[in-house]
Enzyme design. Structure first.
Site, PDB file in Angstrom:
ATOM      1  N   LYS A  51       0.811  -1.219   0.000  1.00  0.00           N
ATOM      2  CA  LYS A  51       0.000   0.000   0.000  1.00  0.00           C
ATOM      3  C   LYS A  51       0.847   1.274   0.000  1.00  0.00           C
ATOM      4  O   LYS A  51       0.360   2.341  -0.390  1.00  0.00           O
ATOM      5  CB  LYS A  51      -0.932  -0.001   1.208  1.00  0.00           C
ATOM      6  N   SER A  78       1.058  -9.974   0.326  1.00  0.00           N
ATOM      7  CA  SER A  78       0.711  -8.558   0.306  1.00  0.00           C
ATOM      8  C   SER A  78       0.679  -7.853   1.650  1.00  0.00           C
ATOM      9  O   SER A  78       0.597  -6.636   1.683  1.00  0.00           O
ATOM     10  CB  SER A  78      -0.666  -8.380  -0.360  1.00  0.00           C
TER      11      SER A  78
END
Length: 413
Positions: A52, A306
């Site tokens: 992110k 992730s």
């Protein structure tokens, strides 16, 4: 701004020296299971422990002076908020970050730590979408710039730098890229880059089975609100896919796989126990899809890990969900005869040698003839359930299976 390979290249230049060039690691366990060559792209090793940072920094770095003075606002399930906080600290901008109450405490504390005094945190609602509504209201009242977690071209191409980096590290394009899907920012950025530069790459998307908003959008021909949302995979539990991310997905049509939450938990435990990798549920999402998605033998498959922002207090629930998914853990309401030795006979005559009672609680003691109890049994072999049920039928006890879709079951797991 156009979402294309050139924009991804520009974002990569902007992120140089900010985002970490994370390792691309060969994984023996998953390679042996699938017959393909599985490589893990370790985005959990970013400064904010997820990819992110790429989208958040790429967007905020492009704000002009007036926008920076007004500050930024965002909604996040936790990881995007950390990326925004990191960018605010690096660029000297004030930020206000809205998270739902389901965001683990560990992520909330990391947001504040990474912001280094430049961000405020607001906990609003129970879902990402409720937090997003509050963020929009805040931006409308203050003039702060919204930093979307996924539905903005600058965010999308920032996330797409992962695909460019993989190709650079690999020396060529892999055969398959498996990406996690929440709001769709990561997979949209990767699709845009690979679809233009390396269209031969098969892009696979892994969605939480209880929050498969991209599959719902593609089936409906446009973004739709999910009627029900399971928030366990908090980093990817989005009720409605983004408009821009949908447009990219509709253009390239990735293969999507809904991954049961219990399967994700099993993969989290395998990554930790075998590779020593700590992931959150969203972090293990893509790897957990292997087996549902079956690559061809010998293919080079890159799987994006992730997120590594997991609260250790969640591991008891993670283990429980994994055991239930694998068919090892079962719950029963059992009526034991109220006579000496009833429980002992149950242990000796019903349970197998490798089975174990992991939960036992009397539900009610007022009946003098039978004593109803809630019993949790962990099987040594998940295939032995049928044998266990036969022995229970043949015993003097009466019982009822606690079904996994019953309201009562949700109080257990």
């Amino acid at each position: 701004m156009t979402i294309d390979a050139r924009a991804v290249d520009e974002a990569a230049e902007r992120l140089a020296g900010v985002a970490t060039r994370t390792p691309l690691q060969f994984n023996e366990r998953l390679s042996a299971v699938t017959g393909a060559s599985i490589w893990l792209k370790r985005e959990d090793l970013q400064p904010v422990r997820s990819y992110k940072i790429r989208g958040a920094y790429n967007l905020i770095a492009q704000l002009d002076g007036a926008q920076r003075s007004a500050g930024v606002v965002c909604a996040s399930a936790g990881n995007h908020g950390q990326g925004v906080a990191f960018a605010c600290a690096r660029l000297g901008i004030h930020g206000r970050i809205f998270v739902p109450a389901t965001t683990p405490r560990q992520k909330r504390e990391r947001i504040l730590a990474l912001g280094e005094g430049r961000v405020d945190l607001a906990v609003v609602g129970d879902t990402y979408d409720e937090a997003a509504a509050a963020a929009r209201l805040e931006a409308g009242g203050t003039g702060a710039a919204i930093v979307p977690a996924f539905d903005d071209a600058r965010t999308i191409v920032g996330q797409g730098t992962v695909a460019k980096e993989i190709v650079d590290q690999f020396g060529r394009a892999p055969d398959v890229l498996v990406a996690p899907v929440g709001g769709g920012g990561m997979i949209a950025g990767c699709l845009a880059y690979l679809g233009e530069r390396h269209p031969e790459v098969a892009v696979v998307g892994a969605e939480p089975a209880g929050a498969a908003s991209m599959a719902a959008a593609l089936a409906a021909g446009g973004p739709v609100d999910l009627d029900q949302l399971d928030t366990f995979v908090d980093g990817a539990a989005v009720r409605r896919i983004g408009d821009l991310t949908f447009e990219v997905a509709q253009r390239y049509r990735p293969d999507l796989y809904p991954v049961p939450e219990g399967r994700i938990c099993s993969e989290m435990l395998a990554l930790y126990q075998t590779e020593g990798i700590v992931t959150e549920p969203a972090g293990a999402l893509a790897a957990a899809s292997l087996g549902l998605y079956r690559p061809e033998p010998g293919q080079d498959v890159v799987v994006i890990v992730s997120g590594g922002n997991n609260d250790v207090s969640r591991y008891a629930e993670i283990l429980e969900r994994s055991l239930v998914y694998e068919g090892r853990k079962h719950y029963f309401l059992v009526n034991f005869p109220q006579e000496p030795g009833a429980l002992r006979r149950f242990l000796d005559e019903v349970l197998g040698p490798d089975d174990d009672i992991t939960h036992f609680e009397y539900v009610k003691r007022s009946n003098r003839e039978v004593g109803p109890a809630l019993v949790g049994i962990e099987l040594g072999d998940p295939d032995s359930l049928a044998d266990l049920l036969l022995k229970m039928d043949a015993s003097p006890i009466t019982f009822e299976i606690v079904a996994s879709d019953s309201p009562f079951y949700r109080f257990l797991v």
